[in-house]
Design a protein around this motif. Structure first.
Motif, PDB file in Angstrom:
ATOM      1  N   SER A 830       7.229 -49.837  56.799  1.00  0.00           N
ATOM      2  CA  SER A 830       7.100 -48.646  55.955  1.00  0.00           C
ATOM      3  C   SER A 830       7.351 -47.414  56.819  1.00  0.00           C
ATOM      4  CB  SER A 830       5.716 -48.565  55.312  1.00  0.00           C
ATOM      5  OG  SER A 830       4.714 -48.443  56.306  1.00  0.00           O
ATOM      6  N   THR A 832       7.746 -42.819  56.404  1.00  0.00           N
ATOM      7  CA  THR A 832       7.876 -41.561  55.669  1.00  0.00           C
ATOM      8  C   THR A 832       8.744 -40.628  56.489  1.00  0.00           C
ATOM      9  OG1 THR A 832       5.710 -41.787  54.616  1.00  0.00           O
ATOM     10  CG2 THR A 832       6.655 -39.569  54.715  1.00  0.00           C
ATOM     11  N   GLU A 857      11.793 -51.544  54.943  1.00  0.00           N
ATOM     12  CA  GLU A 857      11.381 -52.201  53.702  1.00  0.00           C
ATOM     13  C   GLU A 857      10.820 -51.208  52.692  1.00  0.00           C
ATOM     14  OE1 GLU A 857       8.831 -55.498  54.544  1.00  0.00           O
ATOM     15  OE2 GLU A 857      10.205 -56.374  56.019  1.00  0.00           O
ATOM     16  N   ALA A 858      10.104 -50.195  53.165  1.00  0.00           N
ATOM     17  CA  ALA A 858       9.563 -49.174  52.252  1.00  0.00           C
ATOM     18  C   ALA A 858       9.814 -47.809  52.879  1.00  0.00           C
ATOM     19  CB  ALA A 858       8.078 -49.380  52.013  1.00  0.00           C
ATOM     20  N   GLU A 860       9.739 -43.521  52.158  1.00  0.00           N
ATOM     21  CA  GLU A 860       9.420 -42.354  51.353  1.00  0.00           C
ATOM     22  C   GLU A 860      10.101 -41.146  51.993  1.00  0.00           C
ATOM     23  OE1 GLU A 860       5.624 -39.801  49.574  1.00  0.00           O
ATOM     24  OE2 GLU A 860       5.298 -41.298  51.148  1.00  0.00           O
ATOM     25  N   GLU A 875       5.241 -48.016  60.281  1.00  0.00           N
ATOM     26  CA  GLU A 875       4.685 -49.346  60.534  1.00  0.00           C
ATOM     27  C   GLU A 875       5.848 -50.279  60.857  1.00  0.00           C
ATOM     28  OE1 GLU A 875       2.047 -52.903  58.459  1.00  0.00           O
ATOM     29  OE2 GLU A 875       2.449 -51.034  57.359  1.00  0.00           O
TER      30      GLU A 875
END
Length: 886
Positions: A830, A832, A857-858, A860, A875
């Motif tokens: 993840s 941001t 994978e994620a 923002e 992460e």
């Protein structure tokens, strides 16, 4: 050409391991067989871009400075060819001249003696020698004809090796139009020009003091002279007033050896110290010759004693004083640089005895002898004062020049013309009409013309060159009548007056009373090479070709020969054709050694290019040349060549990678390498929008012949294309986001690669041609230069800064992993990213590509009040497990 004949194999595939090795020889062979760079004679002048290429001196070997300058000219030429011009790009060889003669003397162990008969079975005593310090006494004397044959033989060997270097370098010259400055065609052209100058009163002969090189035993023109700092000394010598007072008049001179050649003393007319001396006479020390004292404004009151002795001749001031004060000529230095046997103006027994000690001595030995005699007699006052001062040398010589009185040929060049509307002003105006690259070089030309002190001395007392096509009548008294010049018909050129006979005479009359004699001299090599536009363009033998290429478009050359080759070419075209010889002059700088000194053969600090071309590849060496600004002296830098080699390798490898994503859809209109309608993704369109800006900037630069600026804007984009764009769209191009996304990436890749290859083609000639052959027909070097408009249409209004935004984010993502000291293949579970608010939408447009590149994978993306993108809430996943080899 657009057919597949320009490819080594029209069905060739992308190699598994692309390499630069062997490309030069392979592509030179292909280009030569397919005549890719051949000039098309079926043309109009408007369609042609013609180049007056410097003919290198075919003597010895090329050095890295040649590679530097010729590469830069080739970049301009290749661009013009891609702009649709029918390029006339010949290359000549400057065969004749002093360097060739000296090389022949050292190489074969011979020297020329024109009095000897021709030996048709002559074999030189050695072959391959390079003893530059060999003395004439150790060289075998041979006839002039035998000597010329050896010159021709050696220049042919040198020219073949030069051509090999230039072909390896990738020069796109048309070898069908090569020429020599000594062959029959060039001799006829040069002799015709001289005869026309003679008929027009522009060429004339005069007996006058001339700067003379005692080593080469030839006159030297002003443009071939240079100042070199040398140690010297002022010697204070006392002249005795002739009025019986015994009063001494002291002068200070750096040339005491010329004391027997003294014809007067001179001081400034306003100098109060010498007012009482003007109009009187003094007696020279040692030699007892009575000479007058004159006033002249050229004398310098603050130099030395303020009064100088005028000798015939020590320097240019002596010549001016001699001419303007109408003084006698008392020459003591002969053509061999040694003191002549007799000085009849010295009448006293003591003076004659002292002069006898000088006869046959060199200038150096004579100076030492005069100083010793003057010290013994007390005529030398005090110790000599040591100085360092500039001394005139021939640019290729190793001994100071001397003034020798001789009969020479001159060509008007404005040097003796001070009128407001005369030849000097006309030639200065010609310089203003040239478009200079860079512009400030015009001032160097103008300063040279304004500083000329005499007409152009065009005769040389040598052997290997273009003979003066004239004879002189010999009177019944056996005296040569130099004012009765006999000339041949233009149709009979070329001629050698030492072999050929003037009309109305027979060979038996040569050298006899009532007969004729040949002019023994040759034209200065610049007098022939100044006609390179006429030689290359066929002025004398092919008027139709000449009308299609002249005046030429470009003269590329170094700034050091503005005063010689460039000025001389303008002079000849002005006199011969009443026009400029070309429209543009592109001036390159010198190559400097690690001590910031110019590389030159005479200084012995040159680097030969063939090893560098093999080590770094021709593309790498060309890149180094292309990075240098016009007119700017550039340090020899192998580091730049290594960067250029890496760039050429990257072009090969990145192209192989880009072309491996699959077939791009074809462009129905044929304007681009793929269908622009297939480019639908924002990042792909941004790539093309950014590339359009690069094309605009590179085109504007190349239109100004600024190859360095064009490379400067193209190269950074290419590295962004390789390091960021390809990595971003890699997965999508393979189909991870569906067929439309893949088609968009593949089309953008094809379009961008096609354009980039053409942008690089003038500089990186072999790697771009190699890649072009993998997937396109014809030669990249005959393709049209890319245009920005189709790229902008394909970009469909997308902002180019989308690519910049995503490139910045790629840096952030990569830094996360490098700071964590993990592999770039490590997944990010993840993340941001906070970006400037104005760029948030652009970041979102490339979200999928960025996630694929970073294995995120994620993700923002937040638009915020920040100047630069920043990562947070990171992460990392587990790094991939290294698989054991084997």
């Amino acid at each position: 050409m657009t057919d597949t004949s320009a490819r080594p194999d029209a069905g060739s595939t992308i190699p598994d391991r692309p390499t630069l090795e062997g490309l030069e020889a392979r592509w030179d062979r292909v280009w030569s067989d397919a005549q890719v760079y051949a000039f098309d004679a079926d043309t109009t002048r408007e369609e042609v871009f013609s180049v007056d290429t410097p003919p290198p001196t075919a003597s010895g070997s090329l050095h890295i400075g040649h590679v530097f300058g010729y590469s830069q000219a080739d970049m301009i030429v290749r661009y013009q060819r891609m702009r649709g011009k029918n390029v006339f790009y010949p290359l000549g060889w400057d065969d004749n001249g002093l360097p060739t003669e000296r090389r022949v003397q050292n190489y074969f162990g011979v020297r020329c003696d024109p009095s000897l008969p021709y030996d048709p079975d002559f074999t030189p005593p050695q072959e391959g020698g390079d003893n530059k310090s060999a003395k004439a006494a150790n060289q075998l004397p041979i006839s002039r004809r035998n000597f010329i044959e050896l010159c021709e033989r050696l220049t042919e060997i040198d020219e073949k090796s030069f051509e090999e270097v230039f072909r390896t370098l990738g020069l796109s010259v048309d070898w069908n139009h090569s020429y020599q400055t000594i062959n029959a065609r060039s001799r006829a052209t040069s002799q015709r020009a001289f005869l026309e100058n003679l008929a027009a009163g522009q060429a004339y002969q005069a007996e006058a003091p001339t700067m003379w090189d005692v080593t080469y035993r030839t006159a030297v023109a002003q443009a071939e002279q240079e100042d070199r700092e040398r140690d010297g000394a002022y010697h204070r010598l006392g002249f005795t007033r002739a009025d019986g007072s015994g009063e001494k008049v002291y002068i200070e001179t750096t040339r005491p050896e010329l004391l027997p050649a003294c014809v007067a003393l001179v001081a400034h007319p306003d100098d109060p110290r010498y007012q009482g001396l003007f109009g009187t006479t003094v007696i020279s020390p040692l030699f007892g010759v009575e000479v007058p004292v004159h006033p002249h404004p050229l004398a310098q009151a603050d130099k030395g004693a303020g009064i100088a002795m005028i000798c015939t001749f020590g320097d240019a001031n002596d010549v001016t004083w001699w001419r303007e004060l109408e003084l006698p000529t008392r020459s003591v230095i002969g053509r061999d640089g040694r003191f002549v046997a007799d000085a009849p103006w010295i009448t006293s027994p003591e003076g004659q005895e002292r002069y006898a000690k000088l006869a046959g001595l060199t200038v150096f030995s004579a100076q030492k002898t005069v100083v010793e005699m003057a010290a013994e007699t007390g005529d030398l006052v005090g110790e000599p004062k040591r100085i360092t001062h500039p001394v005139k040398f021939y640019e290729n010589g190793d001994k100071p020049l001397e003034f020798v009185t001789s009969r020479q040929w001159y060509l008007t060049n404005g040097g003796r013309d001070q009128s407001e509307d005369g030849l000097r002003r006309e030639l200065i105006e010609r310089g203003r009409q040239v478009t200079w690259h860079p512009a400030y070089m015009e001032s160097r030309y103008r300063n040279w013309v304004e500083g000329l002190t005499g007409d152009w001395l065009i005769s040389r007392q040598r052997f290997f060159g273009v003979p003066f096509p004239v004879w002189y009548a010999v009177g019944e008294d056996g005296e040569v009548a130099y004012d009765q010049v006999l000339t041949p018909e233009i149709a009979d050129l070329p001629i050698d007056p030492t072999i050929d006979v003037p009309a109305g005479y027979t060979e038996e009359q040569r050298g006899r009373a009532g007969g004729f004699v040949a002019d023994p001299d040759i034209l200065d090599t610049w007098a022939t090479s100044s006609l390179t536009p006429q030689l290359a363009g066929g002025w004398n033998e092919d008027p139709e070709l000449f009308s299609k290429v002249y005046p030429m478009d470009l003269r590329p050359q170094g700034h050091d020969i503005i005063r010689t080759w460039l000025f001389a070419t303008i002079v000849r075209s002005h006199l011969q054709q009443d026009s400029l010889p070309w429209k543009h002059a592109s001036i390159n700088g010198w190559i400097l050694d690690p001590d910031r000194k110019k590389m030159s053969k005479s200084k012995g600090n040159v680097v030969t290019p063939i090893g560098l071309l093999h080590q770094h590849g021709s593309d790498g060496v060309r890149y180094w040349a292309g990075r240098a600004r016009q007119g700017v002296d550039t340090a020899f830098d192998e580091g730049q060549m290594k960067i250029g080699r890496r760039l050429a390798i990257k072009i090969l490898n990145a192209s192989k990678f880009a072309l491996g994503f699959g077939q791009a859809p074809a462009d129905p209109a044929g304007r681009l390498a793929a269908d622009p309608a297939a480019v639908t993704e924002a990042l792909d369109r941004a790539l093309l929008a950014s590339l359009a800006r690069v094309v605009d900037a590179a085109t504007a630069a190349m239109d100004e012949m600024d190859y360095a600026r064009a490379l400067e804007v193209t190269e950074p984009f290419f590295w962004t294309f390789c390091d960021d764009y390809i990595e971003l769209i890699k997965d999508r191009a393979h189909g991870s986001a569906g067929e439309a996304g893949a088609a968009s990436a593949r089309a953008a890749l094809a379009i961008a690669l096609d354009v980039l290859l053409r942008l690089f083609a003038p500089v990186i000639v072999f790697a771009t041609e190699e890649v072009w052959s993998w997937w396109r027909e014809g030669s990249v070097h005959t393709q049209p230069w890319p245009e920005a408009a189709p790229l902008r249409e394909a970009a469909a209004g997308e902002d180019a800064s989308v690519l910049e935004t995503l490139s910045d984010l790629v840096i952030v993502v990569r830094r996360i992993k490098s700071d964590a000291k993990v592999s770039q293949k490590t997944p990010i579970l993840s993340l941001t990213l906070t970006v400037p608010a104005a760029r948030a939408a652009q970041a979102e447009a490339g979200r999928a590509d960025l996630m694929a590149l970073g294995r995120i994978e994620a993700l923002e993306i937040i638009g915020g009040e920040v100047e630069d993108a920043a990562a947070s809430a990171v992460e990392l996943g587990e790094p991939p497990v290294k698989q054991p080899r084997g």
